[in-house]
Design a protein around this motif. Structure first.
Motif, PDB file in Angstrom:
ATOM      1  N   ASP A   1       0.858  -1.186   0.000  1.00  0.00           N
ATOM      2  CA  ASP A   1       0.000   0.000   0.000  1.00  0.00           C
ATOM      3  C   ASP A   1       0.893   1.234   0.000  1.00  0.00           C
ATOM      4  OD1 ASP A   1       0.841   0.430   2.647  1.00  0.00           O
ATOM      5  OD2 ASP A   1      -1.058  -0.241   3.516  1.00  0.00           O
TER       6      ASP A   1
ATOM      7  N   LYS B   1       0.519  -5.861   1.317  1.00  0.00           N
ATOM      8  CA  LYS B   1      -0.883  -6.266   1.179  1.00  0.00           C
ATOM      9  C   LYS B   1      -0.983  -7.709   0.711  1.00  0.00           C
ATOM     10  CE  LYS B   1      -3.667  -3.996   1.942  1.00  0.00           C
ATOM     11  NZ  LYS B   1      -4.225  -3.992   3.282  1.00  0.00           N
TER      12      LYS B   1
ATOM     13  N   GLN C   1      -3.072   2.605  -9.117  1.00  0.00           N
ATOM     14  CA  GLN C   1      -3.882   3.350  -8.155  1.00  0.00           C
ATOM     15  C   GLN C   1      -3.014   3.688  -6.939  1.00  0.00           C
ATOM     16  OE1 GLN C   1      -7.852   1.855  -7.585  1.00  0.00           O
ATOM     17  NE2 GLN C   1      -8.129   1.548  -9.767  1.00  0.00           N
ATOM     18  N   SER C   2      -3.399   3.283  -5.742  1.00  0.00           N
ATOM     19  CA  SER C   2      -2.594   3.625  -4.558  1.00  0.00           C
ATOM     20  C   SER C   2      -1.749   2.443  -4.082  1.00  0.00           C
ATOM     21  CB  SER C   2      -3.500   4.118  -3.429  1.00  0.00           C
ATOM     22  OG  SER C   2      -4.409   3.101  -3.067  1.00  0.00           O
ATOM     23  N   TYR C   3      -1.436   1.527  -4.995  1.00  0.00           N
ATOM     24  CA  TYR C   3      -0.671   0.333  -4.644  1.00  0.00           C
ATOM     25  C   TYR C   3       0.616   0.277  -5.457  1.00  0.00           C
ATOM     26  CZ  TYR C   3      -5.076  -0.894  -2.534  1.00  0.00           C
ATOM     27  OH  TYR C   3      -6.216  -0.873  -1.769  1.00  0.00           O
TER      28      TYR C   3
ATOM     29  N   PHE D   1      -8.182  -5.678  -3.452  1.00  0.00           N
ATOM     30  CA  PHE D   1      -7.207  -4.828  -2.764  1.00  0.00           C
ATOM     31  C   PHE D   1      -7.919  -3.919  -1.764  1.00  0.00           C
ATOM     32  CE2 PHE D   1      -3.851  -4.557  -6.431  1.00  0.00           C
ATOM     33  CZ  PHE D   1      -3.757  -5.928  -6.435  1.00  0.00           C
ATOM     34  N   ASP D   2      -8.985  -3.257  -2.240  1.00  0.00           N
ATOM     35  CA  ASP D   2      -9.706  -2.305  -1.407  1.00  0.00           C
ATOM     36  C   ASP D   2     -10.442  -2.985  -0.250  1.00  0.00           C
ATOM     37  OD1 ASP D   2      -8.761  -0.256  -3.000  1.00  0.00           O
ATOM     38  OD2 ASP D   2     -10.584  -0.156  -4.230  1.00  0.00           O
ATOM     39  N   LYS D   3     -10.945  -4.185  -0.486  1.00  0.00           N
ATOM     40  CA  LYS D   3     -11.641  -4.933   0.564  1.00  0.00           C
ATOM     41  C   LYS D   3     -10.714  -5.190   1.759  1.00  0.00           C
ATOM     42  CE  LYS D   3     -13.859  -9.363   1.492  1.00  0.00           C
ATOM     43  NZ  LYS D   3     -14.199 -10.676   0.949  1.00  0.00           N
ATOM     44  N   TYR D   4      -9.441  -5.428   1.469  1.00  0.00           N
ATOM     45  CA  TYR D   4      -8.451  -5.710   2.516  1.00  0.00           C
ATOM     46  C   TYR D   4      -7.583  -4.489   2.793  1.00  0.00           C
ATOM     47  CZ  TYR D   4      -9.768 -10.595   2.089  1.00  0.00           C
ATOM     48  OH  TYR D   4     -10.470 -11.769   2.094  1.00  0.00           O
ATOM     49  N   LYS D   5      -8.154  -3.311   2.677  1.00  0.00           N
ATOM     50  CA  LYS D   5      -7.391  -2.064   2.801  1.00  0.00           C
ATOM     51  C   LYS D   5      -6.565  -1.982   4.079  1.00  0.00           C
ATOM     52  CE  LYS D   5      -7.807   2.648   1.443  1.00  0.00           C
ATOM     53  NZ  LYS D   5      -7.208   2.494   0.154  1.00  0.00           N
TER      54      LYS D   5
ATOM     55  N   ILE E   1      -8.950  -4.961  -8.193  1.00  0.00           N
ATOM     56  CA  ILE E   1      -8.748  -3.790  -7.324  1.00  0.00           C
ATOM     57  C   ILE E   1      -9.747  -3.816  -6.174  1.00  0.00           C
ATOM     58  CG2 ILE E   1      -8.992  -1.273  -7.213  1.00  0.00           C
ATOM     59  CD1 ILE E   1      -6.321  -2.103  -8.296  1.00  0.00           C
ATOM     60  N   GLN E   2     -10.934  -4.335  -6.408  1.00  0.00           N
ATOM     61  CA  GLN E   2     -11.915  -4.460  -5.324  1.00  0.00           C
ATOM     62  C   GLN E   2     -11.391  -5.367  -4.214  1.00  0.00           C
ATOM     63  OE1 GLN E   2     -15.585  -5.682  -7.180  1.00  0.00           O
ATOM     64  NE2 GLN E   2     -16.071  -3.603  -7.857  1.00  0.00           N
TER      65      GLN E   2
END
Length: 140
Positions: free
Chosen positions: A18, A24, A77-79, A113-117, A110-111
């Motif tokens: 991240d 991550k 994105q932010s990764y 990734f975001d789910k485990y932010k 990406i979802q």
């Protein structure tokens, strides 16, 4: 005239970090070479911060080479996608670009990734495992 054969790299570690440098997702390819992904994340975050500050540059660090070890870095994105390997980088770069293309083509990745932010993505996450197996077929 013989055309030289392009050799494949020896994969060691694949990381998704991240923006704070936290791991991550981690995929280790070698059991014999212990690479600490936390230290790699901290190191890469420090290098990126240093280059932005010292050189007043928004250009990302894309590759770090030390002896026969190479780290390829790509942002999505932010990764930060990191691939650590030994040997030539031709096929390694193709694999990372293929991974990035798969992420762009499938928003479900990406979802994940975001789910485990705020936590690490489990190594056995089916969506991520599927993508990793497609990209690194024969390396796992």
């Amino acid at each position: 005239m013989d055309i030289p054969e392009i050799m494949e790299e020896t994969p060691l570690l694949f990381l998704i970090l991240d923006e704070a440098g936290n791991s991550k997702y981690t995929m280790r390819f070698s059991k014999s070479r212990a690479i600490n992904e936390t230290l790699v994340g901290i190191f890469l975050t420090a290098i990126i911060s240093f280059t932005k500050t010292a050189f007043a540059s928004d250009e990302p660090v894309e590759r770090i080479k030390h002896q026969d070890y190479t780290i390829i870095l790509k942002s999505v994105q932010s990764y930060l996608i990191c691939y650590v390997f030994q040997g030539p980088s031709y096929f390694a770069l193709q694999k990372i670009n293929y991974f990035l293309n798969m992420i762009e083509d499938d928003p479900n990745i990406i979802q994940v990734f975001d789910k485990y932010k705020f936590q690490t993505i489990p190594e056995d996450n089916p969506k991520i495992r599927e993508v990793i197996h497609k990209v690194f077929a024969g390396c796992i």
